[in-house]
Write an enzyme that holds these catalytic residues in place. Structure first.
Site, short mmCIF file in Angstrom:
data_model
loop_
_atom_site.label_atom_id
_atom_site.label_comp_id
_atom_site.label_asym_id
_atom_site.label_seq_id
_atom_site.Cartn_x
_atom_site.Cartn_y
_atom_site.Cartn_z
N HIS A 1 34.08 39.42 45.07
CA HIS A 1 34.48 39.73 43.69
C HIS A 1 33.92 38.73 42.68
O HIS A 1 33.27 39.15 41.71
CB HIS A 1 36.01 39.82 43.62
CG HIS A 1 36.54 39.72 42.22
ND1 HIS A 1 36.28 40.68 41.26
CD2 HIS A 1 37.30 38.77 41.61
CE1 HIS A 1 36.86 40.33 40.12
NE2 HIS A 1 37.49 39.18 40.30
N ASP B 1 34.94 39.66 35.14
CA ASP B 1 36.07 39.82 36.05
C ASP B 1 36.63 41.24 35.99
O ASP B 1 36.78 41.92 37.02
CB ASP B 1 37.14 38.78 35.66
CG ASP B 1 38.43 38.95 36.44
OD1 ASP B 1 39.49 38.58 35.90
OD2 ASP B 1 38.39 39.47 37.58
N GLU C 1 43.43 29.98 39.87
CA GLU C 1 44.58 30.87 39.96
C GLU C 1 45.01 31.12 41.40
O GLU C 1 46.18 31.15 41.72
CB GLU C 1 44.24 32.20 39.26
CG GLU C 1 45.40 33.16 39.23
CD GLU C 1 45.13 34.35 38.30
OE1 GLU C 1 44.27 34.20 37.41
OE2 GLU C 1 45.78 35.38 38.48
N ASP C 2 44.01 31.34 42.27
CA ASP C 2 44.35 31.81 43.62
C ASP C 2 44.26 30.75 44.72
O ASP C 2 44.66 31.03 45.85
CB ASP C 2 43.41 32.96 44.02
CG ASP C 2 43.63 34.20 43.13
OD1 ASP C 2 42.74 35.06 43.09
OD2 ASP C 2 44.70 34.27 42.50
#
Lengths: 559, 101
Positions: A397, A487, A425-426
């Protein structure tokens, strides 16, 4: 009607002394104008007149018996100063006291004379003489003896007086009651307006003072970009370093032209705060200098205008953010007005930018393998994580996001930010780590992409969180929007593909409580928030997929 | 450089021909001296045949523009050649003057 002997005598005196009256008028008006100008006051008007024979005759007929000679009539010469604000009337009065000799016994502040039910809304009248210290002519001592009347009033008071005078009502007694009532109401309104104008002006002065201290404090991110703040900012000479460096190329002289008109250009470039302008200078100065270097080095031009600094900064900014020739054309149209030269200017400038790789290089020393390092970093961070429900590695991604951003701009820092956009974020990665490895700009963009709290309170609904996020995106800088598009388009492509295969069962996979309708709303809002990129192919693809997957009829009315 | 000045009503038309560089800048200054005296300047320069200008030329134009601004008049530079235009652009002087086709 003829005058009696006494009045005729006065009239003759008037005719005889006309040259003296004219001289007094000339001196008084000149003095007033000079005094007002040298005190930096800005007034509506300065007027003067000599009472006409007709008017004098009328006055003598009514009350000639009160006067012994023309000397006793104080308003043969009349001067009037009309200001904008009530406090300026007092200032003019103070000045008049200094330059003229005031006959206090006969001067009335007619403003204080009003009874509650009296109509009017009047001015300040001073009866004055010209002092010998101001002007003297031994052959005409009357110049310092004859008095004149100085009226000081605001523009609104003047309008009032003129309209009132037009009605022909001079004394209170003859006025019909209805007229009196209405005219009092208007007087009251005008008086309130005068007060309001003064208050507004005071507020503006306070506001400007606050802006100056805010700008001086250096908290530029907190200062919104507007006329006042920009003016204060320019006073700090923010382009000094850059223009001096450019001038040094050919030992050029710097001409300090006015830069105020750049505010509309910065606004068009979506700059919201002074911080955005400061960042422009910080991040693009090297490119702006390179551009100037190549333009000047082969010439012997030894004079440059200060505006070369913001001009080249804007060019670099536009070109590095994917604005391309279209962006440059818009810029030149705004800067120079639409004309036939702009197209050729755009070609020339854009070719030069390509030639010297402004489009390729970044102002950061980490440039050369920035993207490689960012990709490696992202691969490590996302190792062993999967794209939701897909069974292939998550890294696909961010890589797709990089490809999408690359179709918009070759700016390595934006490509790096696209690669890294989900790491904070992840994963366990912090913004600080990104800053250390890849610099401030990349860190800032990644942070903007990761802020999924956005200041909403804990326990907020999915919709509330998304609304906050959309708000932030709408007001974000162009570079953040470009990475966000990378994104979101990657996500949208996946959604469109899956929707083809699974149909509406797809929505069971996601968090949103109301399934398809919520996603439809969100993606339509995203398209709107990113519309400043509408000229790019990526945006067009995004919009197409959103419309295809989420029919507009899916949107619920209570959105 | 050849400078031809013609008065057409309230407008002053000035035609420039040739190069404006340090060697003839002084002459140019003399030529435009009468424009500097104008109380109501309304000046149009035809730059079709102006081949080149140096910084000295730019300075003289600037002097004229300041004078025109002080007298609240107007000054327009027309039909500039691309190379000359470029000089105005890269020095930022395009921001200072009114340059039209």
């Amino acid at each position: 009607m003829s005058l009696d002997l006494h009045n005729q005598m006065i009239l003759d005196e008037y005719r005889e002394q006309l040259p003296v009256f004219k001289k007094i008028q000339e001196i008084v008006e000149a003095q007033l104008r000079q005094c007002i100008a040298s005190n930096n006051l800005y007034v509506n008007a300065v007027e003067s007149r000599i009472k006409s024979e007709k008017s004098l005759t009328g006055k003598l007929q009514q009350k000639g018996h009160k006067y012994n000679s023309v000397k006793d009539i104080t308003d043969i010469v009349g001067a009037r100063v009309i200001t904008f604000y009530t406090d300026e009337v007092d200032k003019i009065a103070a000045l008049a006291d200094k330059i003229f000799e005031i006959d206090w016994a006969n001067s009335i502040d007619k403003r204080k004379m009003l009874e509650l039910d009296q109509f009017g809304y009047m001015s300040l009248h001073y009866i004055c003489r010209i002092p010998k210290t101001l002007y003297e002519d031994p052959e005409h001592p009357e110049i310092n003896d004859y008095r004149f009347e100085l009226q000081m009033r605001t523009a609104l008071q003047h309008v009032w007086a003129t309209i009132n005078h037009d009605t022909g009502y001079k004394m209170g007694v003859e006025v019909p009651w209805e007229y009196l009532r209405n005219i009092n109401r208007i007087a009251g309104m005008l008086e309130l307006a005068d007060e309001q104008f003064s208050r507004i002006r005071k507020e503006i002065i306070d506001y400007r003072r606050n802006i100056q201290s805010l700008v001086a404090s250096g908290n530029f991110d907190e200062v919104p970009l507007n006329g006042d703040t920009f003016k204060s900012f320019l006073a700090l000479n923010p382009f000094k370093r850059l223009i001096e460096k450019i001038a040094a190329i050919n030992q050029a002289e710097i001409y300090n032209d006015d830069l105020y008109h750049y505010i509309s250009i910065f606004k068009k470039m979506q700059f919201k705060t002074l911080g955005d302008v400061v960042r422009l200078i910080k991040e693009y100065s090297d490119d702006a200098y390179q551009l100037a270097l190549h333009q000047f080095a082969s010439t012997d031009l030894d004079i440059v205008a200060l505006s070369v600094a913001p001009q080249n900064l804007c060019i670099a900014h536009i070109v590095k953010n994917g604005g391309g020739e279209t962006g440059l054309k818009t810029f030149f149209d705004k800067l120079f007005g639409k004309n036939n030269y702009n197209r050729e200017r755009v070609h020339r400038v854009y070719s030069l930018c390509q030639e010297i790789n402004i489009i390729e290089s970044s102002s950061n020393d980490l440039s050369s393998n920035l993207l490689d390092r960012a990709l490696k970093f992202a691969i490590d961070a996302h190792a062993n994580t999967e794209r939701r429900g897909k069974g292939f590695p998550y890294i696909v991604h961010p890589m797709e996001a990089v490809e999408i951003v690359a179709s918009i701009t070759p700016d390595q820092e934006l490509l790096a930010a696209a690669a890294l956009h989900d790491t904070v974020e992840d994963t366990n990665v912090t913004v600080e780590q990104i800053r250390q490895e890849f610099g401030d700009r990349v860190a800032r963009i990644v942070k903007a992409e990761s802020d999924n709290q956005h200041g909403v309170p804990a326990g907020s609904t999915w919709k509330e969180r998304k609304i906050a996020a959309l708000d932030v995106l709408r007001n974000a800088s162009q570079e953040v929007k470009i990475v966000a598009l990378g994104d979101k388009l990657s996500n949208m492509r996946a959604i469109a593909r899956d929707y083809q295969k699974l149909g509406d069962k797809l929505w069971d996979r996601f968090h949103a409580p109301n399934g398809k309708a919520d996603h439809a709303w969100r993606y339509h809002e995203l398209a709107k928030a990113l519309s400043s990129l509408k000229d790019t192919d990526a945006y067009k693809e995004f919009e197409y997929l959103v419309n295809k997957t989420f029919d507009l009829t899916e949107l619920r009315i209570d959105n | 450089m050849d400078v031809t000045i013609k008065k057409e009503g309230t407008k002053t038309m000035v035609t420039l021909q040739g190069r404006l560089d340090t060697t003839n800048a002084d002459l140019f200054q003399q030529d435009i001296a009468e424009l500097m005296q104008d109380e109501h300047p309304n000046i149009e320069f035809d730059c079709t045949d102006m081949e080149y200008t140096s910084s000295q030329g730019l300075r003289l134009f600037l002097m004229l523009q300041k004078r025109v601004n002080a007298k609240k008049g107007s000054l327009v530079l027309r039909h500039m050649r691309p190379q000359v235009k470029e000089v105005f652009d890269i020095t930022g002087f395009s921001n200072i003057f009114k340059i039209e086709d």
